[in-house]
Each structure stands twice: as C-alpha cells, then as structure tokens.
Design a protein around this motif. Structure first.
Motif, PDB file in Angstrom:
ATOM      1  N   ASN A   1      13.612   0.374   3.348  1.00 27.58           N
ATOM      2  CA  ASN A   1      13.970  -0.098   4.688  1.00 27.58           C
ATOM      3  C   ASN A   1      12.827   0.118   5.689  1.00 27.58           C
ATOM      4  O   ASN A   1      13.065   0.303   6.875  1.00 27.58           O
ATOM      5  CB  ASN A   1      15.228   0.632   5.174  1.00 27.58           C
ATOM      6  CG  ASN A   1      15.022   2.146   5.254  1.00 27.58           C
ATOM      7  OD1 ASN A   1      13.982   2.654   4.844  1.00 27.58           O
ATOM      8  ND2 ASN A   1      15.993   2.857   5.780  1.00 27.58           N
TER       9      ASN A   1
ATOM     10  N   GLY B   1      17.057   5.535  -6.323  1.00 27.94           N
ATOM     11  CA  GLY B   1      16.353   6.433  -7.244  1.00 27.94           C
ATOM     12  C   GLY B   1      16.639   7.906  -7.005  1.00 27.94           C
ATOM     13  O   GLY B   1      15.994   8.761  -7.609  1.00 27.94           O
TER      14      GLY B   1
ATOM     15  N   THR C   1       1.141  -7.084   2.164  1.00 24.05           N
ATOM     16  CA  THR C   1       0.764  -5.887   2.928  1.00 24.05           C
ATOM     17  C   THR C   1       0.500  -6.229   4.388  1.00 24.05           C
ATOM     18  O   THR C   1       0.152  -7.371   4.711  1.00 24.05           O
ATOM     19  CB  THR C   1      -0.501  -5.234   2.304  1.00 24.05           C
ATOM     20  OG1 THR C   1      -0.842  -4.079   3.075  1.00 24.05           O
ATOM     21  CG2 THR C   1      -1.702  -6.177   2.295  1.00 24.05           C
TER      22      THR C   1
ATOM     23  N   THR D   1       0.812  -1.218   0.000  1.00 16.21           N
ATOM     24  CA  THR D   1       0.000   0.000   0.000  1.00 16.21           C
ATOM     25  C   THR D   1       0.847   1.272   0.000  1.00 16.21           C
ATOM     26  O   THR D   1       0.304   2.374  -0.119  1.00 16.21           O
ATOM     27  CB  THR D   1      -0.932   0.069   1.235  1.00 16.21           C
ATOM     28  OG1 THR D   1      -0.121   0.124   2.414  1.00 16.21           O
ATOM     29  CG2 THR D   1      -1.879  -1.123   1.285  1.00 16.21           C
TER      30      THR D   1
HETATM   31  N1  LIG Z   1      16.375   3.689  -2.611  1.00 12.74           N
HETATM   32  C1  LIG Z   1      15.697   4.740  -2.980  1.00 12.74           C
HETATM   33  O1  LIG Z   1      16.114   5.534  -3.831  1.00 12.74           O
HETATM   34  C2  LIG Z   1      14.338   4.970  -2.392  1.00 12.74           C
HETATM   35  C3  LIG Z   1      13.405   5.802  -3.036  1.00 12.74           C
HETATM   36  C4  LIG Z   1      12.115   5.901  -2.514  1.00 12.74           C
HETATM   37  C5  LIG Z   1      11.792   5.235  -1.334  1.00 12.74           C
HETATM   38  N2  LIG Z   1      12.761   4.478  -0.711  1.00 12.74           N
HETATM   39  C6  LIG Z   1      12.435   3.712   0.500  1.00 12.74           C
HETATM   40  O2  LIG Z   1      11.375   2.833   0.167  1.00 12.74           O
HETATM   41  C7  LIG Z   1      10.539   2.619   1.302  1.00 12.74           C
HETATM   42  C8  LIG Z   1       9.109   2.996   0.949  1.00 12.74           C
HETATM   43  O3  LIG Z   1       9.050   4.409   0.710  1.00 12.74           O
HETATM   44  P1  LIG Z   1       7.638   5.134   0.422  1.00 12.74           P
HETATM   45  O4  LIG Z   1       7.926   6.583   0.333  1.00 12.74           O
HETATM   46  O5  LIG Z   1       6.929   4.415  -0.668  1.00 12.74           O
HETATM   47  O6  LIG Z   1       6.937   4.834   1.840  1.00 12.74           O
HETATM   48  P2  LIG Z   1       5.403   4.774   2.285  1.00 12.74           P
HETATM   49  O7  LIG Z   1       4.522   5.346   1.255  1.00 12.74           O
HETATM   50  O8  LIG Z   1       5.355   5.315   3.656  1.00 12.74           O
HETATM   51  O9  LIG Z   1       5.136   3.200   2.332  1.00 12.74           O
HETATM   52  C9  LIG Z   1       5.811   2.330   3.183  1.00 12.74           C
HETATM   53  C10 LIG Z   1       5.001   1.040   3.281  1.00 12.74           C
HETATM   54  O10 LIG Z   1       5.845   0.031   3.867  1.00 12.74           O
HETATM   55  C11 LIG Z   1       5.040  -0.849   4.644  1.00 12.74           C
HETATM   56  N3  LIG Z   1       5.586  -0.859   6.009  1.00 12.74           N
HETATM   57  C12 LIG Z   1       5.665   0.191   6.881  1.00 12.74           C
HETATM   58  N4  LIG Z   1       6.204  -0.222   8.048  1.00 12.74           N
HETATM   59  C13 LIG Z   1       6.475  -1.523   7.907  1.00 12.74           C
HETATM   60  C14 LIG Z   1       7.034  -2.515   8.758  1.00 12.74           C
HETATM   61  N5  LIG Z   1       7.442  -2.218  10.005  1.00 12.74           N
HETATM   62  N6  LIG Z   1       7.187  -3.779   8.295  1.00 12.74           N
HETATM   63  C15 LIG Z   1       6.809  -4.089   7.032  1.00 12.74           C
HETATM   64  N7  LIG Z   1       6.263  -3.198   6.166  1.00 12.74           N
HETATM   65  C16 LIG Z   1       6.110  -1.939   6.608  1.00 12.74           C
HETATM   66  C17 LIG Z   1       3.613  -0.309   4.634  1.00 12.74           C
HETATM   67  O11 LIG Z   1       2.896  -0.992   3.609  1.00 12.74           O
HETATM   68  P3  LIG Z   1       1.873  -2.219   3.942  1.00 12.74           P
HETATM   69  O12 LIG Z   1       1.102  -1.820   5.162  1.00 12.74           O
HETATM   70  O13 LIG Z   1       1.042  -2.340   2.714  1.00 12.74           O
HETATM   71  O14 LIG Z   1       2.734  -3.434   4.195  1.00 12.74           O
HETATM   72  C18 LIG Z   1       3.804   1.140   4.215  1.00 12.74           C
HETATM   73  O15 LIG Z   1       2.670   1.667   3.579  1.00 12.74           O
HETATM   74  C19 LIG Z   1      11.146   3.482   2.411  1.00 12.74           C
HETATM   75  O16 LIG Z   1      11.990   2.665   3.191  1.00 12.74           O
HETATM   76  C20 LIG Z   1      11.941   4.525   1.672  1.00 12.74           C
HETATM   77  O17 LIG Z   1      12.979   5.044   2.449  1.00 12.74           O
HETATM   78  C21 LIG Z   1      14.006   4.338  -1.223  1.00 12.74           C
END
Ligand SMILES: NC(=O)c1ccc[n+]([C@@H]2O[C@H](COP(=O)([O-])OP(=O)(O)OC[C@H]3O[C@@H](n4cnc5c(N)ncnc54)[C@H](OP(=O)(O)O)[C@@H]3O)[C@@H](O)[C@H]2O)c1
Length: 327
Positions: free
Chosen positions: A245, A270, A180, A158
């Motif tokens: 993470n 990214g 999820t 999500t």
């Molecule tokens: N490497 C890069 O360049 C890059 C770029 C963008 C984002 N990121 C990383 O990607 C991740 C997602 O970013 P976003 O902006 O899409 O975040 P977001 O919209 O806040 O989504 C994170 C999702 O991860 C799941 N989640 C949250 N806490 C969790 C836990 N303790 N255990 C398992 N799942 C959990 C939840 O989904 P569900 O409830 O559906 O499981 C939540 O909706 C972050 O860690 C962010 O730092 C990295």
C-alpha cells in the motif's frame, strides 16, 4: 546491565520515537532473551518509527518486526544459550509488544525460529518478510503464468520486497519489467534482473477502463492508482498479486478487466511467523528455486545509531533495496 533501544511514546497525542537506556526487565515478558545482531527495516517499520498511521498499537513500545541474534537466556527447552535464532512475523512483535530495535529482545518461544547451521543471520534478516512475501507472490505467478505468456510487471521496483520479486522472477526465466518513481535507479534494477524499466506513470497507455494488453502477471507493492493501471492493462487471464500500500490503501478501479479479460487479483499476506513458513522458506535457501541471486546487491548494512534518519528517508521513497540494521 544497561543497553540501548528505540522506544515510541505517545506524548500530547503525538507518536514520538527516541533512543533510551533499558534493562532486561523493561522489556515485555517472554521465555527467550536474545542479544540482537541484525534487524530489518520494512516499510511498515519506517511508518511505525516515524509515527505514521497506527502501526504501533500500544505505548510505550519498541518498534521493529524482524531480528536475528544469539540466545542469552532461555526458560524454554526448545532453545539454549548460544543458539542463533530469528524472530520474524510474531503477530504483535514490534507493534503491540516490544520489538527488534533494541540491543536485547525478550519474546515467547513460539515466535522464535532457528537460523539453520551454516546460514549467515545477516542473510536471514536481509531476506526476511520482504523476500518471503515476494516469494509467496512469485510462487503464485509460477503456478499460473508461463514464461512465454508475456512480461511480468513489478511495481515499486526499487523497494525491498519488489527488488526480491524482480530477482526471483528473472531467475525463473520471466521477462521482468520494473516500474519505479526513480528512473535514476535503472542500472540497479537491470543489475538485479529487470529486462526493462518504466516510470510509475507508464504502466498503462491511458486511463480507459481497458487499455492495451501488456502484462501477463504482476507483483504489486504499492496499491492505489498504479494497481488500477496494472489491472486495466493486464492481458487476458493475467495474475496480479497485490501485497502493498506504499502509494495508497484505496483501490478504485474498473470491473472490466475481471469480467472481460478474466484477470485475477490475488491478495498476498506474508506475515507468517518463521516456524509456519514451511516449504516457501525452504525454497528461498541457497540452492532453492526462489533463492535471491542478488541478495548482497539488494541488502546493505546500516548502523543502529542512524536508524531514525533512515526511516525518515524511507517515508520519502528515498531508498533502494533493503537496509539491515547492525548492532
Ligand atoms: N502483505 C504483506 O504481507 C506485506 C509484506 C511486506 C511488505 N508489505 C507492503 O509492501 C509495500 C512495500 O514494502 P517494502 O518493505 O518493500 O517497502 P520499501 O522498501 O520502503 O519500498 C517501497 C517502494 O514503493 C515505492 N513507493 C513509495 N512511495 C510510493 C508512492 N507514493 N507511489 C508509488 N510508489 C511508491 C518506492 O519504489 P519506487 O521509487 O521504485 O517506485 C519504494 O521504494 C508496503 O506497502 C508494505 O507495507 C506487505
């Protein structure tokens, strides 16, 4: 002229964010001043605003790593007053230099990208880092995994980035399974392209170093134990793209998926400034093979005045999709 911003301060060792009145000269120096129309809320932004981890590396600082708006002053020949522009992925923007959560921003011209004529700046911010990072991961899958090889798992289904990965992979003809922590969002996940929805604890059949082979590929937003489960239940030659993470920054796993099933773990970063996003950015535009087909189901507006409350919800994994702050 006074305007509103959120600033983070270090007070008695605690990181505290609050709304403040600012004037342009309170902002870090730069060639271009932009009146903010939209800003994104990434997981990293929410952590930054809430003072979790070390996202903000200088105090005081305005958080927010992505925005779009209209140029109001420019000392650079590259931009003129009235240009519609975006700042995304400038390396220090919103972390060690004043960022997006402000009614005006001031930045170096090298961080500024033009919003193409005819493109809504809301859509540019709505996609932003989330869709771009997913697109880089999806492109890796596209080059190395056939649609007939088996299902592709997307973890943290999500979340903003994961929602785009689901949408893009489904649009390319893959069978997408979303994992999820919010089974109540099954309808949303299916509406944006998931063929099936599973719980976070259903990724692997058990906890053996090698479990039943399920996933031909995966896009992982969460790291930690769920990524370990993905690797242990990956098919032979599976491609697992990891960019997040949200569960944990630590990965403890088995070597066997790599040495017995030739599984690849690919790291995805990214965080490229818009002017460097090139071919993938172009493929995300309308008509491109990576354009998200459910952009307006995934992205939704929130008011600037509600941003602090929204960030608290993100940290409790209580949101879905991608919020866009409107100014
Ligand atoms: N490497 C890069 O360049 C890059 C770029 C963008 C984002 N990121 C990383 O990607 C991740 C997602 O970013 P976003 O902006 O899409 O975040 P977001 O919209 O806040 O989504 C994170 C999702 O991860 C799941 N989640 C949250 N806490 C969790 C836990 N303790 N255990 C398992 N799942 C959990 C939840 O989904 P569900 O409830 O559906 O499981 C939540 O909706 C972050 O860690 C962010 O730092 C990295």
């Amino acid at each position: 002229m006074k305007f509103k911003a959120i600033r983070q301060y270090l007070e008695d060792g605690k990181r505290v964010s609050r709304f403040v009145d600012q004037v342009i000269d309170d902002l870090d120096p730069g060639d271009v001043v932009i009146k903010t129309q939209y800003a994104a809320v990434n997981y990293k932004d929410a952590r930054g605003v809430m003072g979790i981890g070390k996202v903000i590396g200088r105090f005081p600082c305005i958080p927010g790593i992505e925005m779009a708006g209209v140029v109001t002053e420019s000392a650079s020949p590259a931009f003129k007053v009235g240009d519609v522009v975006t700042v995304q992925g400038g390396r220090d923007f919103g972390m060690r230099r004043d960022g997006a959560y402000s009614e005006y921003v001031r930045v170096p011209a090298a961080w500024v990208g033009r919003v193409p004529v005819g493109t809504d700046p809301f859509d540019v911010v709505a996609m932003g880092l989330a869709a771009y990072t997913s697109a880089v991961a999806v492109d890796e899958i596209l080059r190395r995994v056939k649609t007939t090889d088996g299902p592709i798992l997307v973890t943290g289904g999500t979340g903003g980035s994961s929602s785009f990965a689901i949408d893009m992979l489904a649009g390319l003809g893959y069978e997408v399974v979303a994992s999820t922590g919010k089974k109540s969002e099954e309808e949303y996940l299916k509406a944006i392209g998931a063929a099936r929805v599973i719980g976070r604890d259903e990724i692997a059949g058990g906890d053996k170093p090698l479990e039943e082979q399920r996933w031909a590929g995966a896009v992982d937003a969460v790291g930690g134990a769920p990524l370990d489960a993905v690797l242990r239940s990956a098919k032979k030659h599976a491609v697992i793209c990891a960019f997040g993470n949200a569960a944990s920054e630590t990965l403890i796993t088995s070597i066997y998926p790599f040495i017995l099933r030739s599984v690849s773990l690919v790291g995805i970063n990214g965080n490229h400034p818009v002017p460097e996003r090139g071919e993938i950015w172009a493929r995300m535009a309308k008509g491109g093979d990576l354009h998200p087909q459910h952009l307006h189901q995934i992205a939704y507006p929130i008011k600037f005045e509600n941003l602090l409350e929204h960030c608290a919800k993100v940290m409790q994994a209580g949101i879905r999709g991608r919020a866009v702050v409107t100014f």
